[in-house]
Structure formats: C-alpha cells, structure tokens
Design a protein around this motif. Structure first.
Motif, PDB file in Angstrom:
ATOM      1  N   TRP A 217      21.384  11.228  32.438  1.00  0.00           N
ATOM      2  CA  TRP A 217      20.548  12.416  32.304  1.00  0.00           C
ATOM      3  C   TRP A 217      21.251  13.487  31.477  1.00  0.00           C
ATOM      4  CZ3 TRP A 217      15.979  14.160  32.053  1.00  0.00           C
ATOM      5  CH2 TRP A 217      15.667  15.492  32.296  1.00  0.00           C
ATOM      6  N   ARG A 218      22.545  13.631  31.660  1.00  0.00           N
ATOM      7  CA  ARG A 218      23.295  14.619  30.880  1.00  0.00           C
ATOM      8  C   ARG A 218      23.362  14.235  29.418  1.00  0.00           C
ATOM      9  NH1 ARG A 218      28.729  16.708  33.636  1.00  0.00           N
ATOM     10  NH2 ARG A 218      28.680  17.811  31.640  1.00  0.00           N
ATOM     11  N   ARG A 219      23.443  12.948  29.125  1.00  0.00           N
ATOM     12  CA  ARG A 219      23.423  12.526  27.726  1.00  0.00           C
ATOM     13  C   ARG A 219      22.084  12.851  27.099  1.00  0.00           C
ATOM     14  NH1 ARG A 219      25.936   7.721  29.481  1.00  0.00           N
ATOM     15  NH2 ARG A 219      24.028   6.530  29.119  1.00  0.00           N
ATOM     16  N   ILE A 220      21.003  12.615  27.839  1.00  0.00           N
ATOM     17  CA  ILE A 220      19.660  12.907  27.331  1.00  0.00           C
ATOM     18  C   ILE A 220      19.503  14.396  27.046  1.00  0.00           C
ATOM     19  CG2 ILE A 220      17.206  12.946  27.950  1.00  0.00           C
ATOM     20  CD1 ILE A 220      17.711  10.347  29.526  1.00  0.00           C
ATOM     21  N   ARG A 221      20.038  15.239  27.946  1.00  0.00           N
ATOM     22  CA  ARG A 221      19.929  16.686  27.797  1.00  0.00           C
ATOM     23  C   ARG A 221      20.919  17.263  26.791  1.00  0.00           C
ATOM     24  NH1 ARG A 221      20.476  19.664  33.273  1.00  0.00           N
ATOM     25  NH2 ARG A 221      19.912  21.397  31.892  1.00  0.00           N
TER      26      ARG A 221
ATOM     27  N   THR B 167      24.187  17.611  27.351  1.00  0.00           N
ATOM     28  CA  THR B 167      25.233  18.383  28.032  1.00  0.00           C
ATOM     29  C   THR B 167      26.407  17.492  28.428  1.00  0.00           C
ATOM     30  OG1 THR B 167      24.143  18.065  30.181  1.00  0.00           O
ATOM     31  CG2 THR B 167      23.564  20.048  28.929  1.00  0.00           C
ATOM     32  N   ASP B 168      26.526  16.352  27.759  1.00  0.00           N
ATOM     33  CA  ASP B 168      27.571  15.408  28.149  1.00  0.00           C
ATOM     34  C   ASP B 168      28.974  15.894  27.815  1.00  0.00           C
ATOM     35  OD1 ASP B 168      26.409  15.071  25.574  1.00  0.00           O
ATOM     36  OD2 ASP B 168      27.602  13.277  25.268  1.00  0.00           O
TER      37      ASP B 168
END
Length: 274
Positions: free
Chosen positions: A257-261, A263-264
């Motif tokens: 989910w963080r990669r999608i957003r 924010t990774d």
C-alpha cells in the motif's frame, strides 16, 4: 580511541541512557563520541552535551544524512555507529574492537531483546523472529556496527538509503563481517502489534530499495519450511508461529500500500519503544 557516531532525532527520552551505558567504565580518551541531533524539536542536543558528547545539530531530518555528518567529525578508526535507543557497554565495545583488530572489516554485537512492556502478540513475533535468524545473524537489526578503516571505505559516503544497517551488511561477504559472541546490545523492539507491522513494512521496503541499488542479499530469504521445522522441533510454539505469520502478512500488505501511495521512502523512529 574509538570514534562513535549516534544519530538522534527527538531522542531526549533515551539519549542519556544510551551514552551512560556506553561511557560507564571507559578510560579517559578511549571514546570520541559525536551525537548528531537531526531536526530535533526537543532537548536531545542539550542532554547529549550534558553527557559530554560532541554534538552536531542539523535541521535536516534523516538518519543516513546524520550519520554522514557525524562521520565527517570522527577523529579516528575504527568507528562505531550506534542507535540512540540501544544500550551497548564498554565490555561489548572492546570485544568488537578485538574482532576488528583480528581482521574483520565490520562487526556487530548480538542483540538482546528487552521485551518489558511489549504486548503479547508483539512479543510472540519477536521471539519467533529471533529464533529464525539465530544462525544467520549479520549487521542488521543489532542497533550497532563497527567498521575498520578499510571497511569504512566500502560504506561511505553513505547514500540516502532507508536502511543504513542493511546497506552496511550487504557491503561485506560473510567472511569479512562478524557477529561478535560475548558482545551484547540491548534492543527494545516495537511494543505494539501496529508498531511491529509498520516497522516490518519499512524493513521490507528498505530491503527492496537495496535490491534496486544493486546491493543484493547474500543470504536466501527465510521460508515457511524453516518455521515448520522449528515448530516440529518444539523450539517454537504453534500459537507463536501463527502470530508471526499474521504479522508478516499484514506488513506485506502495508508495504504494498505504501508503494502504491508513493510513501515507501518514508522512515521514522518507532516511538512505541521509547
């Protein structure tokens, strides 16, 4: 003399404990300690100065940047890089120094988890994880690593990576680095399930970043078979293993989910352990 770099972001709750643990029993001139207070909004810098450390202050947040600033202030080799929330005593530091003097390019202590105040499920996860990696410890997750002058040349200048200890670990072969038996660092892991999941997601993303930078892991990934073996040997309880697997699944979802957003690349200290 050993130079010590401590990167500290809003660590007023723990920085004195860290420095006192390290300096207790030190001989005059044995340690050259630099604390880098990065983007602090608390009394980290003042407390570090009161403990007689040299302090560098910067408005720029980020551990890799802070370690680079501290490294530039070091007076000697070898150099120890220590997390502000980790306790390492002089006995352990001297044993690490001996490993460097005997030829290791990099070394680390063996972490000892302080599980006081940790929730039941989080504690189960930590116990299983500790058992799984017991035979393959490296420089990651110990809260401290020491570099010789030659080893330092492999690591610095440190790129702006999420996982500095992962970068260091992957910079050396198994024969060049050493986990020093008899050297102990007291690590206080995430205390809540939510904090464990967030931290594990950051670790997963940090490892992915290192892969993309060409620093591939030498060791194969941990597999389900290893966990099953530990359960069959009764080294790990069934309930503990189920908790472990649930957390792994959750952190994988959070990381994706963080990669999608996008924010990774974000990284912050785990405040549950402070």
């Amino acid at each position: 003399m050993v130079s010590v770099v401590v990167a500290a972001h809003d660590e007023e709750a723990v920085i004195a404990r860290c420095l006192r643990s390290l300096t207790s029993g030190a001989k005059p001139g044995e340690l050259d300690i630099i604390v880098v207070a990065n983007a602090c909004g608390d009394r980290t810098a003042q407390i570090a100065r009161a403990e007689r450390a040299r302090v560098v202050e910067t408005p720029v947040a980020g551990k890799a940047h802070a370690l680079g600033l501290g490294d530039a202030e070091c007076r000697t080799f070898p150099r120890l890089y220590l997390d502000a929330d980790v306790d390492l005593d002089m006995v352990s530091l001297r044993r690490m120094l001996t490993a460097i003097e005997r030829g290791a390019l990099a070394c680390s202590p063996v972490p000892e988890y302080d599980l006081s105040g940790v929730s039941g499920v989080a504690a189960r996860f930590h116990r299983v994880f500790d058992r799984l990696i017991a035979g393959r410890r490296g420089l990651s997750g110990t809260g401290a690593y020491m570099l010789s002058k030659e080893g330092h040349g492999r690591v610095f200048p440190l790129p702006p990576v999420t996982s500095d200890d992962g970068w260091v670990h992957r910079s050396f072969s198994a024969s060049e680095r050493q986990s020093v038996e008899g050297a102990r660092s007291v690590v206080r892991p995430a205390r809540t399930v939510g904090a464990v999941i967030r931290r594990r997601a950051r670790v997963r993303l940090g490892n992915r970043e290192l892969d993309l930078l060409g620093r591939k892991a030498e060791e194969p990934s941990l597999g389900l078979g290893q966990l099953v073996t530990l359960v069959r040997q009764r080294q790990v309880r069934v309930l503990d293993s189920l908790c472990f697997l649930v957390v792994l699944l959750a952190d994988k979802v959070v990381a994706r989910w963080r990669r999608i957003r996008g924010t990774d690349a974000d990284w912050s200290a785990d405040r549950s352990s402070r």
